[in-house]
Design an enzyme around this catalytic site. Structure first.
Site, mmCIF file in Angstrom:
data_model
loop_
_atom_site.group_PDB
_atom_site.id
_atom_site.type_symbol
_atom_site.label_atom_id
_atom_site.label_comp_id
_atom_site.label_asym_id
_atom_site.label_seq_id
_atom_site.Cartn_x
_atom_site.Cartn_y
_atom_site.Cartn_z
ATOM 1 N N SER A 37 0.813 -1.219 0.000
ATOM 2 C CA SER A 37 0.000 0.000 0.000
ATOM 3 C C SER A 37 0.846 1.268 0.000
ATOM 4 O O SER A 37 2.070 1.227 -0.032
ATOM 5 C CB SER A 37 -0.972 0.043 1.190
ATOM 6 O OG SER A 37 -0.270 0.309 2.387
ATOM 7 N N TYR A 68 -2.949 0.486 -3.145
ATOM 8 C CA TYR A 68 -4.142 1.020 -2.500
ATOM 9 C C TYR A 68 -3.721 1.937 -1.356
ATOM 10 O O TYR A 68 -2.603 1.856 -0.854
ATOM 11 C CB TYR A 68 -5.049 -0.105 -1.998
ATOM 12 C CG TYR A 68 -4.364 -1.036 -1.031
ATOM 13 C CD1 TYR A 68 -4.467 -0.836 0.344
ATOM 14 C CD2 TYR A 68 -3.599 -2.107 -1.488
ATOM 15 C CE1 TYR A 68 -3.821 -1.680 1.232
ATOM 16 C CE2 TYR A 68 -2.953 -2.954 -0.607
ATOM 17 C CZ TYR A 68 -3.064 -2.735 0.745
ATOM 18 O OH TYR A 68 -2.423 -3.560 1.624
#
Length: 148
Positions: free
Chosen positions: A25, A58
């Site tokens: 991430s 993400y």
């Protein structure tokens, strides 16, 4: 028909840290997430201005007001602390949504604090030294006239 459009971007943010031994991430200051209309878990494309790397990951919310842009996991091989990056989120929209939607464009300073918010994906803030494609014909004309 559906189109994939730029939904939001954080432009020229400075990477504050990179941690290879993290589950993945990008950690983003919650204030920047709010300004760019990003949600935790939302997919983003990261473009490294310094080395040209592009990757998808993400978003994970970072501490509000911290200025954090943290590259986590394997992406730390590609993006290093101090690199300038653009975080781009895309949205899938129908024809009507495309016509009505205005993206969120967030320009930040060296500390990753928002300094300008807008909706034009090709805008370059005055005094930034950046060139916008909308200026190219003017720049080309200036170059030609200086050669004469």
């Amino acid at each position: 028909m559906f189109r994939t459009m730029m939904k939001s971007k954080i432009h020229r943010a400075t990477v504050t840290h990179a941690d290879l031994h993290y589950v993945g991430s990008v950690t983003v200051d919650q204030d920047l997430m709010d300004a760019a209309d990003l949600l935790e878990g939302e997919q983003v494309c990261i473009v490294d201005i310094d080395n040209g790397a592009r990757l998808e990951t993400y978003v994970i919310a970072g501490e509000r007001g911290s200025g954090v842009i943290g590259i986590n996991g394997a992406a730390a091989h590609l993006v290093k602390p101090g690199d300038l990056v653009i975080l781009i989120a895309y949205g899938v929209m129908n024809e009507q949504e495309v016509r009505d939607y205005e993206p969120r464009v967030v320009f930040v300073d060296a500390a990753n604090s928002p300094i300008e918010l807008g909706a034009d994906p090709a805008h370059a803030p005055e005094g930034s030294g950046l060139i916008t494609p909308r200026m190219l014909s003017t720049l080309d004309a200036e170059r030609e006239s200086s050669l004469v």
